[in-house]
Structure formats: C-alpha cells, structure tokens
Design an enzyme around this catalytic site. Structure first.
Site, mmCIF file in Angstrom:
data_model
loop_
_atom_site.group_PDB
_atom_site.id
_atom_site.type_symbol
_atom_site.label_atom_id
_atom_site.label_comp_id
_atom_site.label_asym_id
_atom_site.label_seq_id
_atom_site.Cartn_x
_atom_site.Cartn_y
_atom_site.Cartn_z
ATOM 1 N N GLU A 117 0.828 -1.207 0.000
ATOM 2 C CA GLU A 117 0.000 0.000 0.000
ATOM 3 C C GLU A 117 0.866 1.263 0.000
ATOM 4 O OE1 GLU A 117 -3.205 -0.440 2.861
ATOM 5 O OE2 GLU A 117 -2.999 1.667 3.360
ATOM 6 N N CYS A 137 3.246 -6.684 8.880
ATOM 7 C CA CYS A 137 4.054 -6.148 9.984
ATOM 8 C C CYS A 137 4.047 -7.141 11.136
ATOM 9 C CB CYS A 137 3.496 -4.812 10.445
ATOM 10 S SG CYS A 137 4.536 -3.993 11.680
ATOM 11 N N CYS A 141 0.598 -4.119 16.721
ATOM 12 C CA CYS A 141 -0.015 -3.089 17.567
ATOM 13 C C CYS A 141 -1.535 -3.277 17.504
ATOM 14 C CB CYS A 141 0.394 -1.692 17.085
ATOM 15 S SG CYS A 141 2.178 -1.455 17.180
ATOM 16 N N CYS A 144 -3.927 -1.448 14.917
ATOM 17 C CA CYS A 144 -3.417 -1.288 13.553
ATOM 18 C C CYS A 144 -3.842 -2.443 12.644
ATOM 19 C CB CYS A 144 -1.895 -1.192 13.606
ATOM 20 S SG CYS A 144 -1.144 -1.064 11.971
ATOM 21 N N GLY A 184 4.280 -1.807 7.833
ATOM 22 C CA GLY A 184 5.585 -2.315 8.245
ATOM 23 C C GLY A 184 6.310 -1.471 9.261
ATOM 24 N N GLU A 185 7.362 -2.045 9.819
ATOM 25 C CA GLU A 185 8.205 -1.371 10.798
ATOM 26 C C GLU A 185 9.563 -1.094 10.142
ATOM 27 O OE1 GLU A 185 8.227 0.186 13.746
ATOM 28 O OE2 GLU A 185 10.362 0.319 13.299
ATOM 29 N N SER A 214 9.185 6.582 10.637
ATOM 30 C CA SER A 214 8.362 6.366 11.830
ATOM 31 C C SER A 214 8.592 4.966 12.378
ATOM 32 C CB SER A 214 6.888 6.550 11.445
ATOM 33 O OG SER A 214 6.057 6.326 12.553
ATOM 34 N N SER A 237 6.478 6.247 17.516
ATOM 35 C CA SER A 237 5.079 5.971 17.836
ATOM 36 C C SER A 237 4.984 5.573 19.306
ATOM 37 C CB SER A 237 4.551 4.845 16.933
ATOM 38 O OG SER A 237 4.461 5.296 15.612
ATOM 39 N N HIS A 239 2.290 6.478 21.730
ATOM 40 C CA HIS A 239 0.911 6.030 21.948
ATOM 41 C C HIS A 239 0.456 5.917 23.401
ATOM 42 C CE1 HIS A 239 1.008 5.452 17.726
ATOM 43 N NE2 HIS A 239 1.535 4.257 17.721
ATOM 44 N N ASN A 313 -8.530 5.841 13.970
ATOM 45 C CA ASN A 313 -9.361 5.611 12.796
ATOM 46 C C ASN A 313 -9.878 4.172 12.907
ATOM 47 O OD1 ASN A 313 -10.396 6.392 10.360
ATOM 48 N ND2 ASN A 313 -8.641 5.681 9.210
ATOM 49 N N CYS A 356 -3.163 3.127 8.357
ATOM 50 C CA CYS A 356 -2.131 2.167 8.007
ATOM 51 C C CYS A 356 -2.654 0.759 7.698
ATOM 52 C CB CYS A 356 -1.183 2.120 9.203
ATOM 53 S SG CYS A 356 0.183 1.050 9.046
HETATM 54 N N1 SAH Z 1 5.742 0.746 12.425
HETATM 55 C C1 SAH Z 1 5.895 2.146 12.284
HETATM 56 C C2 SAH Z 1 5.329 2.676 11.014
HETATM 57 C C3 SAH Z 1 3.879 2.305 10.786
HETATM 58 S S1 SAH Z 1 2.912 3.702 10.726
HETATM 59 C C4 SAH Z 1 5.290 2.857 13.480
HETATM 60 O O1 SAH Z 1 4.598 2.220 14.258
HETATM 61 O O2 SAH Z 1 5.544 4.024 13.660
HETATM 62 C C5 SAH Z 1 2.243 3.698 12.253
HETATM 63 C C6 SAH Z 1 1.343 4.874 12.365
HETATM 64 O O3 SAH Z 1 0.114 4.543 11.698
HETATM 65 C C7 SAH Z 1 0.982 5.094 13.800
HETATM 66 O O4 SAH Z 1 1.850 6.002 14.436
HETATM 67 C C8 SAH Z 1 -0.371 5.673 13.652
HETATM 68 O O5 SAH Z 1 -0.179 7.044 13.441
HETATM 69 C C9 SAH Z 1 -0.934 5.149 12.359
HETATM 70 N N2 SAH Z 1 -2.039 4.222 12.573
HETATM 71 C C10 SAH Z 1 -2.037 2.873 12.519
HETATM 72 N N3 SAH Z 1 -3.264 2.381 12.748
HETATM 73 C C11 SAH Z 1 -4.055 3.443 12.937
HETATM 74 C C12 SAH Z 1 -5.442 3.603 13.211
HETATM 75 N N4 SAH Z 1 -6.273 2.562 13.322
HETATM 76 N N5 SAH Z 1 -5.899 4.864 13.353
HETATM 77 C C13 SAH Z 1 -5.093 5.940 13.237
HETATM 78 N N6 SAH Z 1 -3.785 5.853 12.971
HETATM 79 C C14 SAH Z 1 -3.264 4.627 12.818
#
Ligand code: SAH
Length: 372
Positions: A117, A137, A141, A144, A184-185, A214, A237, A239, A313, A356
C-alpha cells in the site's frame, strides 16, 4: 495514514556520524531502480557500453519512469533488444482510489504477486507520499490493521522507491515529502530503508529533511540509525504515557521498556542534533484522559519534541473509539500548558480506509477489483 510530521530543527551540534548514507547502496543489479549514478555507470560498462550511458539510464529510470530497458530510445537498438528483459523493478498498479479531499490510495502488485500500500497526500504546496517498508508487519499493535494481518516479508529498496515514483507519475506532481508510515516497521528493515532514503534523496532529489521515518521502537535500532547522521526526521510511535498502558497497545513494548526507549531517543537527539516527533494515537476512554496528557508532558520534559496527536481511525477487528474533537482539544491544551509542542493530525482520506494497512486489509477481504 497521515500528513507529514512537523519539520525538525537542529537543537545541538551533531556528532560526526560514523556511517554515510551515500554508502547505502543495493548490493547487486538488476533490478536497476534504487541504484546510484555510479552504480548504473559501472553496470552499463559491464554490458560493454560506454560509461555515459549510465547517466542516461539514470535519467530514464528516475525522470522518465521507464519500466523496461527496451524503452530507452537513445540506446542502440541492438542492445535495447538484447537487454529488453532486464528488470527495472517497477510494480503494477493493482488498485487506486481517490478520496474527496484529494488523498489517493494505491495498492501495488510486486514481482512475486504480493500487494503493498502507498498513499499520496496532496496539500497546498506539498505532495507527501506515505510509503510502506514491509508487506505486513510483525509488531502487532492492537489498533493497527496491518498488525492484525501479520508479517509477510521485507520490501527491497527498489520496491520502496517504486511507490514514490508511482505516486509522482500518477499525480503528475513532484513529490516533496516522504513519511515511512505505511505498512511495516522500518527499523526492522533498516538496510533497505536506508538504501531507499539514499535513492529518494540523491536520485529523485527529495530533501532528507522532508523525509520522516516512523518507528514503534526496536531495541538497538534507534542508535544504529543515529550512526548515519541523517537529516531526516525520526518519528517515534509512543501512543501511551506509561509502560503498562503502552504494553496493552504495543506488544513489543514488553521487550523495550519505555525508560530505555526514551533514553535511546535522548541519545539520538544528542548525537544527531535533530528533534524527534512523537506520535500518539488517541483512543477515547483509553489513553485520552487529562492525567495521561500530564503524564506525557512529564515524560517529555526537557525534550525538544513535537507531539502529533492522531485520532484513532476505526478498524474492523477491535472496538476502540475515536475521541471527540473536544476531548482532543483538552488533551492538546494540557500538553501546551506544559510547554510541549503538539498538534492534532488531521485524518485525510477518512472516507476510504485511511489508516495504516486498512486499504489492503479491506481489499484482500473483498477480493479486489483490478485497475488494469
Ligand atoms: N511501524 C511504524 C510505522 C507504521 S505507521 C510505526 O509504528 O511508527 C504507524 C502509524 O500509523 C501510527 O503512528 C499511527 O499514526 C498510524 N495508525 C495505525 N493504525 C491506525 C489507526 N487505526 N488509526 C489511526 N492511525 C493509525
């Protein structure tokens, strides 16, 4: 998915980096995408062609967006035909959807059939691309969509660079910013991510300061990244404002405690002179109480950080709630009262699976309709 993180300002004199980004190069060609000018020049010479054709090839790959070597009309016909099958490393557009606010989501099909994506986010003067660094990933989390699907594989350098070129070509506008906030990470795929950052910077011309990496935090990797002295922004991140809350959202936090993560962040700032952005997903009734905001402000004391508050989201598998604008404002004001720079990130493209990995997840469920 998101807008670009706030830009970082230098806050102390950086230490000289032991590694150089310019050394982060694909180990072998082809695929050709992701290669530097010098590598392409060596490669064409190995094909018994003059070195200057490397320069031409570089231009045709990164500016004209060729998908096969046979398209380079300035090359001798005979060589073009014999090298027609050399893979450039471009993906196939599998699905495209445009939200009302102009955000465009793409699903790209890779050479092995995997789907990844990417998102294009046009704003006033910028075009930001949110790129994926892995298929799936492993971090799992809890909020996610990508995490729910598990890990499939790392993306190679060319598969990351391809996402940016695809968006640039589709929207017919130069990409100005990159955020590694797709699937992904990135720090679990650091080698390929660094190669991609080099190529985005040196081959496509995107400023390092306009690139954000990130991470949810991987032990040892923030200091490894610091050794490259990048001018890119690191987004962490976070959180949660304490260890027990964070463990509930981010399973990997059990093996990378908050104190250690924060001390690695401090070290990163000292070494690189770059400010860090902290991402904080706001889940109503879970991590959005005033005491969490105060605790977060304490955690970031003395840190020239910027906090991005990201309203949750909703995804299918879990029942967290999106916070109300009022709740977000209260949280934001507490941070600001404690002199912590913070902003609420506007969710873009909410009408089309914005967060994401959500687009890929929903498309895999629906047995996607193809674009081509
Ligand atoms: N693994 C890395 C990069 C992935 S992006 C990381 O965790 O930073 C991760 C970001 O996607 C999170 O910081 C969050 O901002 C966003 N994200 C993932 N799931 C989400 C959701 N359900 N609602 C809003 N933001 C989300």
């Amino acid at each position: 998915m998101s807008n670009a993180a706030a830009p970082s300002r230098p806050q102390s004199k950086p230490v000289k980096a032991p590694h150089a980004l310019s050394e982060c190069l694909p180990r072998q060609l082809p695929p050709l995408l992701g290669a530097s000018k010098a590598q392409l020049s060596d490669w064409v010479q190995a094909q018994q062609q003059p070195a200057y054709r490397g320069q031409q090839l570089h231009q045709w790959i990164y500016q004209k967006g060729i998908r096969a070597l046979g398209e380079v009309t300035v090359f001798p016909k005979q060589w073009r035909e014999s090298a027609a099958d050399v893979p450039v490393g471009r993906s196939i557009l599998h699905y495209r959807s445009e939200a009302r606010d102009g955000t465009v989501k793409y699903l790209l099909q890779l050479a092995d059939g995997q789907i990844v994506e990417a998102v294009g986010i046009p704003t006033d003067r910028r075009l930001t691309v949110c790129v994926s660094s892995q298929v799936g990933c492993a971090m799992a989390c809890d909020f996610c969509a990508t995490g729910k699907g598990g890990f499939v594989r790392h993306l190679a350098c060319h598969e990351i660079v391809d996402q940016v070129l695809t968006v640039q070509e589709d929207l017919k506008e130069r990409v100005s910013n990159i955020v590694f906030m797709g699937m992904g990470e990135p720090l679990l795929n650091l080698e390929n991510v660094l190669m991609a950052v080099r190529s985005l910077n040196e081959d496509i011309g995107i400023g390092q300061r306009s690139i954000t990496i990130s991470t949810v935090g991987v032990p040892g990797r923030i200091s490894q990244l610091a050794d490259y002295g990048l001018q890119a922004t690191l987004a962490v991140s976070l959180h949660a404002s304490n260890q027990s809350l964070r463990e509930q959202l981010v399973p990997s936090a059990k093996h990378y405690r908050l104190e250690k993560l924060m001390s690695d962040c401090r070290q990163y700032v000292a070494q690189t002179g770059r400010r860090i952005t902290f991402e904080y997903i706001v889940l109503a009734g879970f991590n959005d109480k005033p005491e969490h905001a105060s605790e977060l402000a304490q955690l970031l004391r003395g840190f020239q950080a910027h906090v991005n508050l990201i309203p949750y989201n909703p995804i299918n598998e879990v029942d967290y709630q999106r916070p109300s604008p009022q709740q977000l404002q209260i949280f934001l004001q507490i941070l600001q009262r404690h002199k912590v720079a913070a902003s609420v990130r506007q969710s873009r493209g909410l009408d089309r699976d914005a967060a994401c990995g959500q687009l890929r997840a929903s498309q895999l469920e629906d047995n996607a309709v193809l674009v081509q």
